[in-house]
Design an enzyme around this catalytic site. Structure first.
Site, PDB file in Angstrom:
ATOM      1  N   HIS A  80       0.833  -1.204   0.000  1.00  0.00           N
ATOM      2  CA  HIS A  80       0.000   0.000   0.000  1.00  0.00           C
ATOM      3  C   HIS A  80       0.869   1.256   0.000  1.00  0.00           C
ATOM      4  CE1 HIS A  80      -2.313   3.128   2.338  1.00  0.00           C
ATOM      5  NE2 HIS A  80      -3.111   2.925   1.313  1.00  0.00           N
ATOM      6  N   GLU A  83       2.083   1.848  -3.425  1.00  0.00           N
ATOM      7  CA  GLU A  83       0.987   2.390  -4.247  1.00  0.00           C
ATOM      8  C   GLU A  83       0.971   3.918  -4.162  1.00  0.00           C
ATOM      9  OE1 GLU A  83      -3.336   3.636  -3.521  1.00  0.00           O
ATOM     10  OE2 GLU A  83      -3.158   1.528  -2.953  1.00  0.00           O
ATOM     11  N   HIS A  84       1.114   4.460  -2.963  1.00  0.00           N
ATOM     12  CA  HIS A  84       1.168   5.915  -2.785  1.00  0.00           C
ATOM     13  C   HIS A  84       2.374   6.511  -3.510  1.00  0.00           C
ATOM     14  CE1 HIS A  84      -1.737   7.080   0.575  1.00  0.00           C
ATOM     15  NE2 HIS A  84      -1.987   5.792   0.373  1.00  0.00           N
ATOM     16  N   GLU A 160      -3.736   8.300   7.221  1.00  0.00           N
ATOM     17  CA  GLU A 160      -4.806   7.452   6.690  1.00  0.00           C
ATOM     18  C   GLU A 160      -5.122   6.323   7.671  1.00  0.00           C
ATOM     19  OE1 GLU A 160      -5.614   4.460   2.881  1.00  0.00           O
ATOM     20  OE2 GLU A 160      -3.994   5.933   2.761  1.00  0.00           O
TER      21      GLU A 160
END
Length: 457
Positions: A80, A83-84, A160
């Protein structure tokens, strides 16, 4: 999406013609085709083209066959995190150039990470597909990461985490339940990661993961929209064709597997911020890939019978007859590379104890184990299930998503296309059998979400 179609075969010969399940479906007069063309470049990139000529737009999705379940020990959240970082630019295109190009075209884009995949997509007018493809091919190998960008993005991920998990009691309960359900398999690690491990992720971690997994032979490119397979094939060869394959990519993704569950398990999360108590139960069940023939479609029909709307067994008993809950539902997560879960949840009416809710759920499951569904209930569940998916797939993005999610979790195009036929073939006895076999409380974790009492002084 849900029409019956013959099998589609892929070719790994870059010079060979791609395969179509019906040439007529991509002719100029065709409005909609959900029978895709499929071909594979010599470097291993699989491409699926789904013509849809209703509007002059296109959706491009690239799916990497790597997700949070593929992370090295101690590096949860790395997939993840990367991905950022994939939006931080390359030597050819500085940060934000890709995003600005999408906005100038009047489109939108995003990305998401799962246990088994990471995906990036753009939705733009058809004339901008070539540019989008060039951007996507460029960042497959050209990502540039600077320490200051990595550290600031890690802070974004931590925020997040705070918003989606630390400050969200329902999601925190789900995190804890998954960790208890999966004793050995990495599906027990949250996709976003454990906080203490996210805090230690580095630029080197991200680059090592990127260089290992981001390669054409570990990716599937899905293009859905107002395009012809031949033109897409030419674009793909020009943009992705020269990227070398990654020889270290293993043909199989082997992970630690679960032992046979042997004990009842329960998780209770009490939090002062809980405004609405809830009960959740996760059963460890086979996914579409790991199930024996017929079991996965039977579990999907069971999901509908148990919790697919106001006529479902759970809703009838808990909401209508016993008036214990305001809602009750079931969900089977079929798309997974390894064994997945069957979820049941209910929200009680004010003042109703969760123990009463749990006993009512057990009553529904016991009834399923004793008595096969009626022909009428079975037919309604099948019709509802097929209709829901068919209507959802009226969207280009949902078409691309369904194929991408299926292909990255071990299915083939034929499996995806023939899904409605498999649903129609499910018998009442099969539903009875999978309910009896898999909805065993020893295979489950039951979670209570309750409001924490304020201490008295």
């Amino acid at each position: 999406m849900m029409r019956r179609a013959p099998a589609v075969k892929s070719t790994t010969d870059d010079s060979a013609g791609f395969c179509l399940s019906g040439e007529a479906n991509v002719s100029a007069g065709t409005v909609r085709s959900d029978r895709p063309a499929s071909f594979t470049l010599q470097n291993g990139l699989q491409v699926v083209v789904i013509p849809d000529h209703r509007t002059p737009v296109v959706t491009q999705m690239i799916w990497y066959k790597v997700g949070s379940a593929d992370e090295p020990p101690g590096k949860s959240g790395l997939a993840h995190f990367l991905e950022h970082l994939m939006f931080k630019g390359t030597s050819n295109h500085p940060a934000d150039e890709f995003s600005k190009a999408v906005l100038r075209a009047g489109g939108y884009h995003n990305a998401f990470t799962g246990f088994d995949f990471t995906s990036y997509f753009q939705h733009v007018p058809r004339e901008h597909l070539g540019a989008m493809m060039e951007f996507e091919a460029d960042r497959m190998t050209g990502l540039i990461l600077k320490d200051e960008n990595v550290l600031s993005e890690r802070d974004v991920v931590l925020e997040e985490f705070n918003m989606s998990v630390a400050n969200h009691p329902g999601n925190r309960l789900a995190e804890q339940m998954m960790a208890v359900l999966y004793l050995n398999h990495p599906y027990g690690h949250p996709i976003i990661g454990w906080r203490q491990e996210i805090e230690k992720l580095t630029r080197e971690d991200a680059l090592t993961f990127y260089k290992r997994f981001y390669a054409p032979n570990n990716a599937i490119l899905i293009v859905a929209g107002d395009v012809a397979p031949k033109e897409v094939r030419l674009m793909v060869k020009e943009t992705f064709g020269a990227i070398p394959a990654q020889p270290s990519i293993a043909p199989e993704r082997l992970r630690p597997q679960e032992p046979t569950p042997a004990a009842l398990r329960r998780v209770t999360l009490a939090d002062s911020r809980v405004e609405q108590p809830a009960l959740h139960r996760y059963y460890l069940v086979p996914s579409a890939r790991t199930a024996v023939a017929g079991e996965s479609p039977a579990l999907e029909v069971l999901e509908q019978l148990m919790g697919g709307g106001v006529n479902s067994y759970l809703y009838r008993l808990l909401v209508v007859e016993k008036q214990l809950a305001v809602t009750a539902r079931a969900r089977y997560h079929a798309a997974a590379l390894d064994p997945s879960l069957f979820e049941i949840s209910a929200i009680p009416k004010p003042g109703i104890n969760l123990g009463l809710i749990e006993r009512a759920i057990d009553e529904v499951i016991a009834n399923i184990a004793r008595t096969p569904a009626s022909i009428e209930d079975l037919q309604c569940a099948k019709t509802r299930l097929i209709a829901q998916v068919t209507y959802a797939l009226d969207s280009q993005e949902m078409l691309a998503h369904r194929y991408g999610r299926g292909l990255t979790t071990g299915l083939c195009i034929e499996d995806i296309q023939r899904w409605p036929d498999h649903i129609r073939a499910v018998s009442a006895q099969q539903v009875h059998d999978v309910g009896q076999k898999w909805l065993d409380k020893k295979r489950a974790v039951t979670g209570y979400l309750i409001k924490e009492s304020t201490p008295q002084h």
